[in-house]
Design a protein around this motif. Structure first.
Motif, PDB file in Angstrom:
ATOM      1  N   ARG A 109      17.761  -0.365   0.497  1.00  0.00           N
ATOM      2  CA  ARG A 109      16.463  -0.704  -0.083  1.00  0.00           C
ATOM      3  C   ARG A 109      15.605  -1.501   0.894  1.00  0.00           C
ATOM      4  N   VAL A 110      16.229  -2.360   1.677  1.00  0.00           N
ATOM      5  CA  VAL A 110      15.497  -3.117   2.701  1.00  0.00           C
ATOM      6  C   VAL A 110      14.876  -2.166   3.713  1.00  0.00           C
ATOM      7  N   ILE A 111      15.651  -1.170   4.142  1.00  0.00           N
ATOM      8  CA  ILE A 111      15.147  -0.190   5.113  1.00  0.00           C
ATOM      9  C   ILE A 111      13.980   0.602   4.530  1.00  0.00           C
ATOM     10  N   MET A 112      14.135   1.075   3.290  1.00  0.00           N
ATOM     11  CA  MET A 112      13.081   1.863   2.647  1.00  0.00           C
ATOM     12  C   MET A 112      11.822   1.026   2.422  1.00  0.00           C
ATOM     13  N   ASN A 113      11.990  -0.234   2.000  1.00  0.00           N
ATOM     14  CA  ASN A 113      10.835  -1.114   1.807  1.00  0.00           C
ATOM     15  C   ASN A 113      10.111  -1.377   3.121  1.00  0.00           C
ATOM     16  N   THR A 114      10.887  -1.582   4.178  1.00  0.00           N
ATOM     17  CA  THR A 114      10.287  -1.836   5.495  1.00  0.00           C
ATOM     18  C   THR A 114       9.448  -0.650   5.953  1.00  0.00           C
ATOM     19  N   LEU A 115       9.993   0.555   5.818  1.00  0.00           N
ATOM     20  CA  LEU A 115       9.263   1.769   6.203  1.00  0.00           C
ATOM     21  C   LEU A 115       8.039   1.983   5.316  1.00  0.00           C
ATOM     22  N   PHE A 116       8.191   1.698   4.021  1.00  0.00           N
ATOM     23  CA  PHE A 116       7.081   1.864   3.076  1.00  0.00           C
ATOM     24  C   PHE A 116       5.916   0.946   3.439  1.00  0.00           C
ATOM     25  N   PHE A 117       6.213  -0.344   3.634  1.00  0.00           N
ATOM     26  CA  PHE A 117       5.150  -1.291   3.959  1.00  0.00           C
ATOM     27  C   PHE A 117       4.538  -0.990   5.333  1.00  0.00           C
ATOM     28  N   GLY A 118       5.357  -0.533   6.279  1.00  0.00           N
ATOM     29  CA  GLY A 118       4.824  -0.162   7.585  1.00  0.00           C
ATOM     30  C   GLY A 118       3.865   1.011   7.496  1.00  0.00           C
ATOM     31  N   LEU A 119       4.233   2.019   6.697  1.00  0.00           N
ATOM     32  CA  LEU A 119       3.387   3.204   6.527  1.00  0.00           C
ATOM     33  C   LEU A 119       2.072   2.851   5.832  1.00  0.00           C
ATOM     34  N   ILE A 120       2.157   2.093   4.745  1.00  0.00           N
ATOM     35  CA  ILE A 120       0.952   1.712   4.005  1.00  0.00           C
ATOM     36  C   ILE A 120       0.037   0.829   4.850  1.00  0.00           C
ATOM     37  N   THR A 121       0.633  -0.108   5.595  1.00  0.00           N
ATOM     38  CA  THR A 121      -0.166  -0.990   6.455  1.00  0.00           C
ATOM     39  C   THR A 121      -0.874  -0.189   7.537  1.00  0.00           C
ATOM     40  N   GLY A 122      -0.170   0.772   8.150  1.00  0.00           N
ATOM     41  CA  GLY A 122      -0.773   1.596   9.194  1.00  0.00           C
ATOM     42  C   GLY A 122      -1.948   2.402   8.685  1.00  0.00           C
ATOM     43  N   ILE A 123      -1.778   3.058   7.541  1.00  0.00           N
ATOM     44  CA  ILE A 123      -2.845   3.879   6.968  1.00  0.00           C
ATOM     45  C   ILE A 123      -4.024   3.011   6.533  1.00  0.00           C
ATOM     46  N   THR A 124      -3.729   1.894   5.870  1.00  0.00           N
ATOM     47  CA  THR A 124      -4.801   1.006   5.389  1.00  0.00           C
ATOM     48  C   THR A 124      -5.584   0.406   6.551  1.00  0.00           C
ATOM     49  N   ALA A 125      -4.895   0.032   7.623  1.00  0.00           N
ATOM     50  CA  ALA A 125      -5.572  -0.538   8.797  1.00  0.00           C
ATOM     51  C   ALA A 125      -6.528   0.474   9.416  1.00  0.00           C
ATOM     52  N   LEU A 126      -6.126   1.749   9.463  1.00  0.00           N
ATOM     53  CA  LEU A 126      -7.006   2.789  10.004  1.00  0.00           C
ATOM     54  C   LEU A 126      -8.234   2.982   9.119  1.00  0.00           C
ATOM     55  N   ILE A 127      -8.028   2.971   7.799  1.00  0.00           N
ATOM     56  CA  ILE A 127      -9.149   3.157   6.872  1.00  0.00           C
ATOM     57  C   ILE A 127     -10.154   2.015   7.019  1.00  0.00           C
ATOM     58  N   PHE A 128      -9.666   0.766   7.000  1.00  0.00           N
ATOM     59  CA  PHE A 128     -10.553  -0.394   7.116  1.00  0.00           C
ATOM     60  C   PHE A 128     -11.264  -0.409   8.466  1.00  0.00           C
ATOM     61  N   SER A 129     -10.548  -0.098   9.538  1.00  0.00           N
ATOM     62  CA  SER A 129     -11.158  -0.095  10.871  1.00  0.00           C
ATOM     63  C   SER A 129     -12.251   0.951  10.969  1.00  0.00           C
ATOM     64  N   THR A 130     -11.999   2.131  10.412  1.00  0.00           N
ATOM     65  CA  THR A 130     -12.997   3.207  10.433  1.00  0.00           C
ATOM     66  C   THR A 130     -14.235   2.808   9.641  1.00  0.00           C
ATOM     67  N   LEU A 131     -14.034   2.221   8.466  1.00  0.00           N
ATOM     68  CA  LEU A 131     -15.167   1.783   7.636  1.00  0.00           C
ATOM     69  C   LEU A 131     -15.988   0.703   8.332  1.00  0.00           C
ATOM     70  N   MET A 132     -15.311  -0.192   9.043  1.00  0.00           N
ATOM     71  CA  MET A 132     -16.024  -1.252   9.762  1.00  0.00           C
ATOM     72  C   MET A 132     -16.869  -0.676  10.889  1.00  0.00           C
ATOM     73  N   ILE A 133     -16.310   0.293  11.606  1.00  0.00           N
ATOM     74  CA  ILE A 133     -17.054   0.918  12.711  1.00  0.00           C
ATOM     75  C   ILE A 133     -18.265   1.671  12.176  1.00  0.00           C
ATOM     76  N   VAL A 134     -18.105   2.375  11.057  1.00  0.00           N
ATOM     77  CA  VAL A 134     -19.226   3.089  10.436  1.00  0.00           C
ATOM     78  C   VAL A 134     -20.292   2.097   9.974  1.00  0.00           C
ATOM     79  N   ALA A 135     -19.856   0.967   9.397  1.00  0.00           N
ATOM     80  CA  ALA A 135     -20.805  -0.050   8.918  1.00  0.00           C
ATOM     81  C   ALA A 135     -21.615  -0.646  10.060  1.00  0.00           C
TER      82      ALA A 135
END
Length: 204
Positions: free
Chosen positions: A58-84
């Motif tokens: 479960r630790v491994i799965m949680n680590t991968l889950f949070f890493g994936l969500i953080t990576g995708i969310t960071a790209l979305i926020f960065s893209t929105l900031m650049i567009v703004a």
């Protein structure tokens, strides 16, 4: 020969950087060879681990889950900031302001940011139900400077004349992004995601 010296120096730097990871992987492989049953039972079993507070898998799965969500969310926020940034009259000042505030979290770690979030929201009842959201927020604040810098640097290399031609031809924003922006920025998206994913994995 300068080329040979440069290659040797680069090899030494890479070796020093990767040596701890190589040793760690070697130790893990050695563990599977020497005592495969113990290794498998500790790592892949669903049994409770007192040290971790949950099962290893479960630790491994949680680590991968949070890493994936953080990576995708960071790209979305960065893209929105650049567009703004494109909507500001003085884009240079807006960019300096943006860089200053996105780089501030680099002075601390996701763990420190997590403690700050706990002190701010921990007294409220919703905190215990939404702990995973606050974990992502803390990791996002730590990863956003790296992802946004990668995307912003790549965005500056997109030819403005191609964007103007795309507008002149009445291309939609999505088509302009796909045909003009994405070919120049796809490597930056990958780098930004990997930065964010690695930071999240290291901090979790």
């Amino acid at each position: 020969n300068r080329g040979v010296i440069s290659t040797i120096v680069l090899f030494i730097i890479v070796l020093i950087s990767w040596l701890p990871i190589i040793v760690l992987i070697g130790t893990a492989i050695q563990g599977t060879i020497v005592s495969p049953q113990i290794f498998r039972s500790q790592l892949f079993s669903g049994s409770y681990d007192r040290l971790l507070g949950t099962s290893s898998i479960r630790v491994i799965m949680n680590t991968l889950f949070f890493g994936l969500i953080t990576g995708i969310t960071a790209l979305i926020f960065s893209t929105l900031m650049i567009v703004a940034l494109q909507f500001f009259k003085n884009e240079y000042r807006a960019e300096k302001f943006y860089i200053f505030f996105t780089l501030l979290p680099m002075a601390t770690s996701a763990i420190s940011l997590s403690f700050a979030l706990i002190n701010t929201h921990g007294r409220f009842s919703y905190f215990s139900k939404l702990v995973w959201v606050f974990i992502i927020i803390a990791q996002l604040l730590a990863a956003l400077p790296f992802a946004s810098r990668a995307l912003l640097s790549s965005w500056k290399r997109v030819p403005t004349d191609l964007l103007l031609v795309s507008k002149t031809l009445s291309a939609s924003w999505s088509m302009s992004f796909e045909k003009v922006v994405l070919p120049y920025m796809k490597s930056a998206f990958l780098v930004g995601f990997l930065f964010s994913f690695a930071i999240s994995i290291g901090e979790f």
